[in-house]
Design a protein around this motif. Structure first.
Motif, PDB file in Angstrom:
ATOM      1  N   LEU A  81       5.530  -4.964  -5.792  1.00  0.00           N
ATOM      2  CA  LEU A  81       6.215  -6.245  -5.899  1.00  0.00           C
ATOM      3  C   LEU A  81       5.411  -7.345  -5.204  1.00  0.00           C
ATOM      4  CD1 LEU A  81       8.702  -7.838  -6.816  1.00  0.00           C
ATOM      5  CD2 LEU A  81       9.834  -7.167  -4.695  1.00  0.00           C
ATOM      6  N   ALA A 151      12.954 -11.484  -3.369  1.00  0.00           N
ATOM      7  CA  ALA A 151      13.277 -10.056  -3.266  1.00  0.00           C
ATOM      8  C   ALA A 151      12.558  -9.426  -2.071  1.00  0.00           C
ATOM      9  CB  ALA A 151      12.902  -9.338  -4.560  1.00  0.00           C
ATOM     10  N   SER A 154      14.138 -10.252   1.171  1.00  0.00           N
ATOM     11  CA  SER A 154      15.418  -9.570   1.375  1.00  0.00           C
ATOM     12  C   SER A 154      15.225  -8.095   1.714  1.00  0.00           C
ATOM     13  CB  SER A 154      16.291  -9.702   0.131  1.00  0.00           C
ATOM     14  OG  SER A 154      15.801  -8.882  -0.923  1.00  0.00           O
ATOM     15  N   GLU A 156      13.313  -5.892  -0.247  1.00  0.00           N
ATOM     16  CA  GLU A 156      12.989  -5.084  -1.418  1.00  0.00           C
ATOM     17  C   GLU A 156      11.486  -4.879  -1.540  1.00  0.00           C
ATOM     18  OE1 GLU A 156      14.349  -3.366  -3.672  1.00  0.00           O
ATOM     19  OE2 GLU A 156      16.455  -3.898  -3.769  1.00  0.00           O
ATOM     20  N   ARG A 157      11.089  -3.723  -2.107  1.00  0.00           N
ATOM     21  CA  ARG A 157       9.683  -3.480  -2.413  1.00  0.00           C
ATOM     22  C   ARG A 157       9.498  -2.983  -3.850  1.00  0.00           C
ATOM     23  NH1 ARG A 157       6.756  -0.311   2.427  1.00  0.00           N
ATOM     24  NH2 ARG A 157       5.047  -0.584   0.966  1.00  0.00           N
ATOM     25  N   ARG A 158      10.600  -2.653  -4.519  1.00  0.00           N
ATOM     26  CA  ARG A 158      10.501  -2.170  -5.894  1.00  0.00           C
ATOM     27  C   ARG A 158      10.173  -3.337  -6.831  1.00  0.00           C
ATOM     28  NH1 ARG A 158      15.421  -0.929  -7.802  1.00  0.00           N
ATOM     29  NH2 ARG A 158      16.247  -2.453  -6.313  1.00  0.00           N
ATOM     30  N   ALA A 161      12.895  -5.335  -8.676  1.00  0.00           N
ATOM     31  CA  ALA A 161      13.839  -6.151  -7.910  1.00  0.00           C
ATOM     32  C   ALA A 161      13.777  -7.614  -8.307  1.00  0.00           C
ATOM     33  CB  ALA A 161      13.581  -5.994  -6.418  1.00  0.00           C
ATOM     34  N   ASP A 164      16.356  -9.323 -11.376  1.00  0.00           N
ATOM     35  CA  ASP A 164      17.733  -9.789 -11.249  1.00  0.00           C
ATOM     36  C   ASP A 164      17.816 -11.300 -11.102  1.00  0.00           C
ATOM     37  OD1 ASP A 164      18.607  -7.199 -11.431  1.00  0.00           O
ATOM     38  OD2 ASP A 164      18.692  -6.888  -9.260  1.00  0.00           O
TER      39      ASP A 164
END
Length: 203
Positions: A81, A151, A154, A156-158, A161, A164
Motif C-alpha cells: 500500500l 489508509a 489509520s 492499514e497496510r493491505r 484498503a 473503500d
C-alpha cells in the motif's frame, strides 16, 4: 496520458533472500519483462522501489523505450500500500495502471480494457476469483494516492484498503475471462514458481 506504475520495493522474503525484481527470468530481469509487457498501453513508467534497489533496476531497464521515473520508498517496509501511494504520487498522468513487479504474463490488452473501464471512475479493479486485485488495477493517481495515505495513517497496510475511499468500477470474472489471457494475474513469489515460469519463455 497513461502511466504504468510498477511496485518493486518488497523484500522478496519467499525468494531465497534474492531480489526477485531483478532476478533473470529466462535471460531477462523479471521487472523488465513486466515493463515490456505494459509498454504499449502506457506513455511513461514509474518504478517504486527502495533506494538500495534503484541502480540494479535501472540497469535492468536500460534502453526502455518510454520515460522512466523512480519513486523511492518514503515509508519503507510498510507493505505494498505504501509502495502504491509512493508510485502514484510520482506521476501527473490522468490514469495509471499499478502492477506488482512479479507478474511477467500481464496482458497488455487487458490493461487497455482497464483504462477504458476507469474512464468515468477513480479506479477500475478486477476481481479474479472473487477477490479485489488492487495491484493489477487502474487509478486516478491523485485520488488513489490520497486514499492510500489515509489508509496507511489509520494503520492499514493491505493494498485493498484504499479501495473503500474510491469510486471503483469492479471488473467481474466474466469480463476478465473475455478480455485477459490466462496467466495475466499469475505472480511468481517463490523460486519454484519462478523456475517453472522460465520454461514457458523457452522456444
Amino acid at each position: 496520458m497513461h502511466a504504468g506504475v510498477v511496485v518493486a520495493g518488497g523484500r522478496s522474503t519467499r525468494f531465497d533472500g534474492a531480489d526477485k525484481a531483478v532476478a533473470e527470468l529466462a535471460g531477462t530481469p523479471m521487472i523488465r519483462r513486466v515493463a515490456d509487457r505494459i509498454a504499449g498501453p502506457v506513455d511513461e513508467l514509474v518504478v517504486n522501489c527502495r533506494a538500495d534497489q534503484r541502480e540494479r533496476i535501472a540497469d535492468a531497464l536500460a534502453g526502455y523505450p518510454l520515460p522512466v521515473t523512480y519513486a523511492l520508498d518514503d515509508r519503507p517496509d510498510e507493505g505494498p500500500l505504501a509502495g502504491l501511494a509512493c508510485g502514484l504520487r510520482a506521476t501527473d498522468a490522468e490514469r495509471a495502471f499499478v502492477v506488482a513487479c512479479d507478474v511477467p504474463f500481464v496482458d497488455p490488452a487487458f490493461v487497455r480494457y482497464l483504462f477504458d473501464r476507469a474512464a468515468a471512475h477513480e479506479a477500475a479493479v478486477p476481481k479474479p476469483g472473487g477477490y479485489r486485485e488492487a495491484l493489477h488495477a487502474v487509478y486516478r493517481p491523485d485520488a488513489a494516492a490520497d486514499a492510500a495515505v489515509r489508509a496507511l495513517d489509520s494503520g492499514e497496510r493491505r493494498a485493498v484498503a484504499l479501495l473503500d475511499g474510491l469510486d471503483v468500477a469492479s471488473v467481474t470474472a466474466e469480463e476478465i475471462d473475455a478480455h485477459a489471457t490466462t496467466g495475466s494475474f499469475e505472480s511468481l513469489n517463490t523460486r519454484t514458481a519462478f523456475d517453472a515460469a522460465a520454461e514457458r519463455f523457452e522456444p
